[in-house]
Design a protein around this motif. Structure first.
Motif, short mmCIF file in Angstrom:
data_model
loop_
_atom_site.label_atom_id
_atom_site.label_comp_id
_atom_site.label_asym_id
_atom_site.label_seq_id
_atom_site.Cartn_x
_atom_site.Cartn_y
_atom_site.Cartn_z
N VAL A 46 1.85 3.14 12.78
CA VAL A 46 1.05 1.95 13.03
C VAL A 46 0.71 1.24 11.72
O VAL A 46 0.72 0.02 11.64
CB VAL A 46 -0.25 2.32 13.79
N ASN A 47 0.41 2.02 10.69
CA ASN A 47 0.08 1.46 9.39
C ASN A 47 1.31 1.39 8.50
O ASN A 47 2.22 2.20 8.63
CB ASN A 47 -1.01 2.29 8.71
N PRO A 48 1.34 0.45 7.54
CA PRO A 48 2.49 0.35 6.65
C PRO A 48 2.50 1.45 5.60
O PRO A 48 1.46 2.01 5.25
CB PRO A 48 2.28 -1.02 5.99
N GLN A 49 3.69 1.73 5.09
CA GLN A 49 3.81 2.63 3.95
C GLN A 49 3.55 1.79 2.69
O GLN A 49 4.23 0.80 2.44
CB GLN A 49 5.22 3.22 3.89
N VAL A 50 2.56 2.20 1.90
CA VAL A 50 2.16 1.43 0.73
C VAL A 50 1.97 2.37 -0.45
O VAL A 50 1.41 3.46 -0.32
CB VAL A 50 0.84 0.65 0.99
N GLY A 51 2.43 1.92 -1.63
CA GLY A 51 2.22 2.66 -2.85
C GLY A 51 1.54 1.79 -3.89
O GLY A 51 1.64 0.56 -3.85
N ALA A 52 0.84 2.41 -4.83
CA ALA A 52 0.12 1.67 -5.87
C ALA A 52 0.18 2.43 -7.19
O ALA A 52 0.13 3.67 -7.20
CB ALA A 52 -1.34 1.45 -5.47
N VAL A 53 0.30 1.69 -8.27
CA VAL A 53 0.28 2.26 -9.62
C VAL A 53 -0.72 1.45 -10.44
O VAL A 53 -0.69 0.21 -10.42
CB VAL A 53 1.68 2.20 -10.27
N ILE A 54 -1.61 2.14 -11.18
CA ILE A 54 -2.59 1.49 -12.05
C ILE A 54 -2.12 1.60 -13.49
O ILE A 54 -1.84 2.71 -13.97
CB ILE A 54 -4.00 2.12 -11.91
N LEU A 55 -2.00 0.45 -14.16
CA LEU A 55 -1.51 0.42 -15.54
C LEU A 55 -2.63 0.06 -16.51
O LEU A 55 -3.44 -0.84 -16.24
CB LEU A 55 -0.40 -0.62 -15.69
N ALA A 56 -2.64 0.72 -17.66
CA ALA A 56 -3.55 0.35 -18.74
C ALA A 56 -3.04 -0.93 -19.41
O ALA A 56 -1.93 -1.39 -19.15
CB ALA A 56 -3.64 1.48 -19.76
N THR A 57 -3.84 -1.50 -20.28
CA THR A 57 -3.46 -2.77 -20.94
C THR A 57 -2.21 -2.62 -21.80
O THR A 57 -1.50 -3.60 -22.04
CB THR A 57 -4.63 -3.28 -21.80
N ASP A 58 -1.91 -1.40 -22.24
CA ASP A 58 -0.71 -1.19 -23.05
C ASP A 58 0.50 -0.83 -22.20
O ASP A 58 1.57 -0.50 -22.74
CB ASP A 58 -0.96 -0.11 -24.12
N GLY A 59 0.35 -0.86 -20.87
CA GLY A 59 1.47 -0.59 -19.98
C GLY A 59 1.66 0.85 -19.57
O GLY A 59 2.56 1.17 -18.80
N THR A 60 0.81 1.76 -20.08
CA THR A 60 0.92 3.16 -19.67
C THR A 60 0.30 3.35 -18.29
O THR A 60 -0.61 2.62 -17.89
CB THR A 60 0.23 4.09 -20.68
N VAL A 61 0.80 4.35 -17.59
CA VAL A 61 0.32 4.62 -16.23
C VAL A 61 -0.98 5.42 -16.28
O VAL A 61 -1.04 6.50 -16.89
CB VAL A 61 1.38 5.39 -15.42
N LEU A 62 -2.01 4.88 -15.63
CA LEU A 62 -3.29 5.58 -15.54
C LEU A 62 -3.39 6.44 -14.29
O LEU A 62 -3.93 7.55 -14.33
CB LEU A 62 -4.44 4.56 -15.53
N ALA A 63 -2.85 5.92 -13.19
CA ALA A 63 -2.94 6.66 -11.92
C ALA A 63 -1.98 6.04 -10.93
O ALA A 63 -1.52 4.90 -11.08
CB ALA A 63 -4.37 6.62 -11.38
N GLU A 64 -1.69 6.78 -9.89
CA GLU A 64 -0.88 6.27 -8.79
C GLU A 64 -1.38 6.88 -7.48
O GLU A 64 -2.05 7.92 -7.48
CB GLU A 64 0.60 6.57 -9.00
N GLY A 65 -1.06 6.20 -6.38
CA GLY A 65 -1.50 6.70 -5.09
C GLY A 65 -0.69 6.05 -3.98
O GLY A 65 0.04 5.10 -4.21
N TRP A 66 -0.83 6.59 -2.78
CA TRP A 66 -0.14 6.03 -1.63
C TRP A 66 -0.95 6.28 -0.37
O TRP A 66 -1.86 7.12 -0.35
CB TRP A 66 1.28 6.60 -1.49
N HIS A 67 -0.64 5.53 0.65
CA HIS A 67 -1.37 5.64 1.91
C HIS A 67 -0.82 6.80 2.72
O HIS A 67 0.38 6.86 2.99
CB HIS A 67 -1.25 4.33 2.70
N ARG A 68 -1.69 7.70 3.13
CA ARG A 68 -1.27 8.93 3.80
C ARG A 68 -1.45 8.89 5.32
O ARG A 68 -1.28 9.91 5.97
CB ARG A 68 -2.03 10.11 3.20
#
Length: 360
Positions: free
Chosen positions: A24-46
């Motif tokens: 029913v819900n969409p598959q969604v992913g997210a990535v949080i980037l710092a100002t220098d482009g490094t990855v701070l965190a990631e997550g997805w809808h479960r």
């Protein structure tokens, strides 16, 4: 313009989105980037009722750690409160400075997140890796557009349009290549639908099988339409999924299947069931497997579809013609007509609840 780091993060977000359930819900992913482009965190809808991808990613950060960061999301952040709060507000509250997303949210209630973010001073860029985003959400987006699952109606016929010989025999009109193609398409569907007449006459297993007869990894949920009881020894009882049985209005059946998370429905039989979906304007795609044989007689592959004069003919747009061994597959899309639209207006109503087979 999205940076190289943002585009790479979008690819990562699309990958991890696929870890969530399709329903029913969409598959969604997210990535949080710092100002220098490094990855701070990631997550997805479960799944329904769990945190959305953006909130899932933010929950992995310490308070204030996302301030000034960029959120890369496969779907426009939502702007409504359902089982969870609006993701747009969560991003604003976290101090995110920029949001990059692939696909716009088509929902009447959930859309508007980009506008809300911009009003709060967040920089927003849409359509990054749009094609890949649409590929991920293709079936879910189809459901949002139609308001119901996408329906493919399939049948096999002789060159003269018959589904069986005069004595009712029909195995096999088409050859191995065509049958293998059908099983591949079954495995790509969420639901396979037949009528009780087909169950009683042909006793189909309704499984998706490889050429050696083994079950393919993905199996559609079997659905039987009609009030007649399914025999206790019918092969459908051996299907990996317990079947659902409905009687009543087709639109209500599709509504229930949508609530169960179905995106793609594959209608296989028989001529009466296929005709009912076409007649009600609920066939989004037609797959017609044509064998180079002649059968004659009156065992038509498609029953009455409400065409009483040539001006009411159901017009089709042929999207492809394929050769499968000695057979031919014609894929066609119904072209809306005023008469067909009038017929489909009657396709809403009530249906009885699933039988006990559907309570699992």
């Amino acid at each position: 313009m999205a940076s190289a780091a943002e585009r790479e993060s979008m690819r990562r977000a699309l990958t991890i989105a696929g870890q969530g359930p399709r329903g029913v819900n969409p598959q969604v992913g997210a990535v949080i980037l710092a100002t220098d482009g490094t990855v701070l965190a990631e997550g997805w809808h479960r799944g329904a009722g769990t945190p959305h991808a953006e909130v899932d990613a933010l929950s992995r950060l310490a308070p204030g750690e996302a301030r000034g960061a960029t959120a890369v999301v496969t779907l426009e952040p939502c702007n409504h409160t359902g089982r969870t709060g609006p993701c747009a507000e969560a991003l604003i509250a976290a101090g995110v400075a920029r949001v990059v997303y692939a696909v716009a949210d088509p929902g009447a209630r959930s859309s508007g997140g980009a506008t809300r973010l911009r009003r709060a001073g967040v920089d927003v860029e849409a359509g990054v890796l749009l094609e890949e985003g649409h590929a991920l959400l293709d079936s879910w987006l189809a459901v949002q557009s139609l308001g119901r699952p996408h329906v493919t109606v399939k049948w096999a016929q002789s060159l003269d349009g018959r589904a069986a010989a005069s004595d009712g025999t029909s195995k096999w009109i088409t050859g191995p290549a065509a049958r293998a193609d059908v099983h591949r398409r079954r495995a790509q569907s969420d639901v396979i639908v037949v009528g009780t007449g087909t169950v009683l006459t042909d006793d189909p297993a309704l499984t998706a099988r490889a050429e050696d007869g083994t079950l393919l990894p993905q199996q559609p949920l079997p659905v039987v339409l009609g009030a007649r009881p399914v025999p206790d020894d019918a092969l459908v009882h051996r299907h990996p999924h317990r079947f659902l049985q409905y009687s009543g209005d087709l639109m209500a059946v599709l509504d229930d299947l949508r609530m169960r998370g179905a995106h793609r429905v594959f209608v296989e039989g028989g001529p009466t069931v296929a005709a009912s979906f076409v007649r009600e304007g609920l066939a989004d795609e037609l797959l017609v497997y044509v064998a180079p044989v002649l059968l004659g007689g009156d065992m038509l592959a498609l029953r009455d579809i409400g065409v009483d004069t040539i001006s009411h003919a159901r017009r089709l747009s042929v999207s492809s013609v394929q050769t499968l061994g000695d057979d031919m597959l014609v894929i066609a899309i119904p072209t809306p007509t005023p008469h067909a639209a009038d017929a489909s207006c009657g396709a809403s109503g009530r249906v009885g609840p699933p039988t006990s087979e559907g309570d699992a």
